[in-house]
Write an enzyme that holds these catalytic residues in place. Structure first.
Site, short mmCIF file in Angstrom:
data_model
loop_
_atom_site.label_atom_id
_atom_site.label_comp_id
_atom_site.label_asym_id
_atom_site.label_seq_id
_atom_site.Cartn_x
_atom_site.Cartn_y
_atom_site.Cartn_z
N ASP A 269 3.54 35.85 130.97
CA ASP A 269 4.45 34.79 130.56
C ASP A 269 4.68 33.86 131.75
OD1 ASP A 269 6.27 33.28 129.22
OD2 ASP A 269 7.87 34.77 129.25
N ASP B 278 2.29 29.29 126.73
CA ASP B 278 2.49 29.88 128.06
C ASP B 278 2.65 31.40 128.02
OD1 ASP B 278 5.07 29.91 126.93
OD2 ASP B 278 5.95 29.94 128.91
N GLU B 279 2.16 32.00 126.96
CA GLU B 279 2.42 33.43 126.79
C GLU B 279 1.25 34.09 126.07
OE1 GLU B 279 5.73 35.83 124.35
OE2 GLU B 279 6.30 33.81 124.93
MG LIG Z 1 7.39 31.42 129.61
#
Ligand SMILES: [Mg+2]
Length: 365
Positions: A21, A116-117
């Site tokens: 993350d 983003d993960e």
């Molecule tokens: Mg994040």
């Protein structure tokens, strides 16, 4: 639960999952674009005068109590000197593609959760922690973005773990640590346990995973219905859900064993061209690009030799693949040898839709 292997749920002994993350992703990309914003309380989202909300707040802004989804008008009251920026999704998308390219260098089994993960299945590897550290290191060296990671035997625990040492940290939960790791957590920390469930459970004074276990599986099912059994499972640290991923193959190859060994060079080149033709069609149908070409020869005496060439850039055109394969084939200097098989494969594959123009070989030749 004891820490010996016999008391560990079998599902915890088969998989190694990393959850990656990125830290304050939108804000971090903005700082890269404009380094003057570094260490400033930064809010990406609607302006305070609008009715917009906060998408992402930098860690400096979070110190003032600013959180995602908070109205921007409220955020400005908490931190009047915060800098508000409208989201630049194009820049975030580009950064995200870079990051996923790095992640996919480590595993083909990747489930993107958002820009983003991602979950990464590295069950086949010996050292999942080392892979997670290398992913974080490579993301930082290539993009200047920091990422946090959780390493655990399943998706749920990996996700909870990645949040613990944020930002720029890592948390590892080994199979025998899963149960004790879960116990003190509030049940709302379990992904997909929403406010309704949290409230229902709290009416029975069940707040933590340990409270769920103490109440017992039967009590949970009898009180909250059969569908709540998964909360009990999760409170034990069990999550058998697989990664949802469209796997990209590691390599793509074509080969041909000839009915009779062939010796004539002209004949060999004709066969090589046929194999190349099929391989290029296959690559085109699957919409992939590659960085590596490998040519394999099996001699009449069954000895196998391979030659490989990799480039730092991707390619998929017939011209380039054929040129590289031919060069490799000539490197065998097999003019006088009888051979029974020729194979060509391409590897280091990427989906062409994920391919950035600047990483395309044909732009440079
Ligand atoms: Mg994040």
């Amino acid at each position: 639960m004891k820490n010996d292997k016999s008391s560990i749920h079998p599902s915890l002994l088969t998989r190694k999952i990393i959850h990656i993350d990125l830290d304050a992703f939108f804000a971090a990309v903005e700082v890269i674009l404009n380094p003057k914003l570094k260490n400033k309380p930064l809010i990406i989202g609607g302006t305070p005068s609008s009715r917009g909300v906060v998408c992402t707040a930098s860690y400096e802004a979070r110190k003032f109590g600013i959180k995602s989804a908070m109205p921007s008008a409220q955020a400005v009251k908490l931190c009047p000197h915060a800098i508000f920026l409208k989201p630049n999704f194009e820049a975030y998308k580009n950064a995200s593609r870079e990051v996923f390219k790095i992640i996919r260098n480590f595993s083909d089994t990747v489930e993107p959760m958002s820009m983003d993960e991602a979950y990464i299945d590295v069950s086949d590897s010996k050292n999942a922690t080392l892979i997670a550290e290398n992913i974080r290191k490579n993301i930082f060296s290539d993009t200047q973005l920091t990422a946090s990671a959780g390493v655990a035997p399943n998706k749920m625990v990996a996700k909870i773990a990645s949040d613990i040492n944020k930002p720029n940290g890592i948390t590892i939960v080994k199979p025998h640590e899963v149960f004790p790791f879960m116990q003190p957590l509030l049940i709302k920390k379990i992904p997909f346990v929403g406010p309704v469930t949290t409230k229902k459970f709290s009416e029975f004074n069940i707040l933590t995973c340990s409270d769920v276990i103490s109440a017992g599986r039967d009590f949970i099912i009898n009180t909250f219905g059969a569908t709540s059994e998964w909360v009990y499972q999760r409170a034990c640290g069990i999550d058998e859900s697989p990664l949802e991923t469209t796997q990209i193959r590691k390599s793509l190859g074509e080969e041909e064993t000839f009915p009779k060994d062939i010796t004539l060079m002209e004949h060999k080149l004709r066969e090589l061209n046929k194999i190349l033709f099929n391989l290029i069609i296959c690559l085109k149908n699957k919409d992939l690009a590659a960085k590596t070409v490998t040519v394999k020869i099996k001699y009449a005496n069954f000895k196998v030799r391979t030659k490989t060439k990799s480039y730092p850039l991707y390619f998929y055109t017939e011209e380039i693949i054929a040129k590289v394969a031919l060069e490799l084939f000539h490197d065998f200097k097999c003019e006088n040898d009888s051979i029974r098989l020729i194979g060509v494969s391409v590897s280091n594959l990427i989906d062409r839709k994920d391919l950035l123009q600047e990483t395309l070989f044909s732009n440079y030749i």
